[in-house]
Design a protein around this motif. Structure first.
Motif, PDB file in Angstrom:
ATOM      1  N   SER A 108      74.697  35.510  31.322  1.00 21.17           N
ATOM      2  CA  SER A 108      75.021  34.074  31.357  1.00 21.17           C
ATOM      3  C   SER A 108      74.504  33.351  30.122  1.00 21.17           C
ATOM      4  N   SER A 111      76.911  34.221  27.342  1.00 21.17           N
ATOM      5  CA  SER A 111      78.219  33.597  27.589  1.00 21.17           C
ATOM      6  C   SER A 111      78.169  32.097  27.353  1.00 21.17           C
ATOM      7  N   ASP A 112      77.125  31.448  27.862  1.00 20.20           N
ATOM      8  CA  ASP A 112      76.992  30.003  27.691  1.00 20.20           C
ATOM      9  C   ASP A 112      76.833  29.628  26.220  1.00 20.20           C
ATOM     10  N   SER A 115      80.186  30.097  24.393  1.00 23.72           N
ATOM     11  CA  SER A 115      81.177  29.087  24.760  1.00 23.72           C
ATOM     12  C   SER A 115      80.918  27.757  24.037  1.00 23.72           C
TER      13      SER A 115
END
Length: 125
Positions: A108, A111-112, A115
């Protein structure tokens, strides 16, 4: 975003423009010159900075378990070794199997961070 908790920079890190971000648990070598975001867990060096490896020793020292470090290795392969575009690597990272809460946190975190990366600026490659 600049430098935050758990970002490690070498002595005399040369330049980090205000628009570049350093991911948590990343590491910059002395006199590195960054023109792009440095993802979490990545070690870079050079002028301009290039990704050299992941900060595996730092992760071990901070108590990351073996499964989490394997997930970081998988993400490194996707970002830097498989010849994928940033968008393709992001999609593949979200598909990594998360067997524990700590592995989920690691995936996470990456990914965060990705993004929030400006596509024109990109990441340190």
């Amino acid at each position: 975003d600049g430098i935050r908790d758990r970002d490690v920079t070498g002595v005399q890190t040369c330049a980090l423009p205000i628009f570049c971000r350093l991911g948590p648990h990343s590491f910059t070598a002395m006199n590195s010159l960054l023109f792009a975001d440095l993802p979490p867990f990545v070690m870079c060096q050079g002028q301009p900075a290039q990704a050299r490896s992941m900060n595996f020793e730092g992760l071990r020292r901070r108590g990351f378990d073996a499964e989490s470090i394997r997930a970081v290795k998988t993400m490194h392969k996707l970002l830097y070794r498989d010849g994928l575009t940033l968008a393709q690597a992001q999609a593949a990272i979200t598909q990594i199997e998360t067997t524990t809460a700590q592995v989920q946190d690691v995936v996470s975190l990456m990914s965060d961070f990705l993004s929030g990366t400006d596509p024109q600026r990109g990441i340190v490659r």
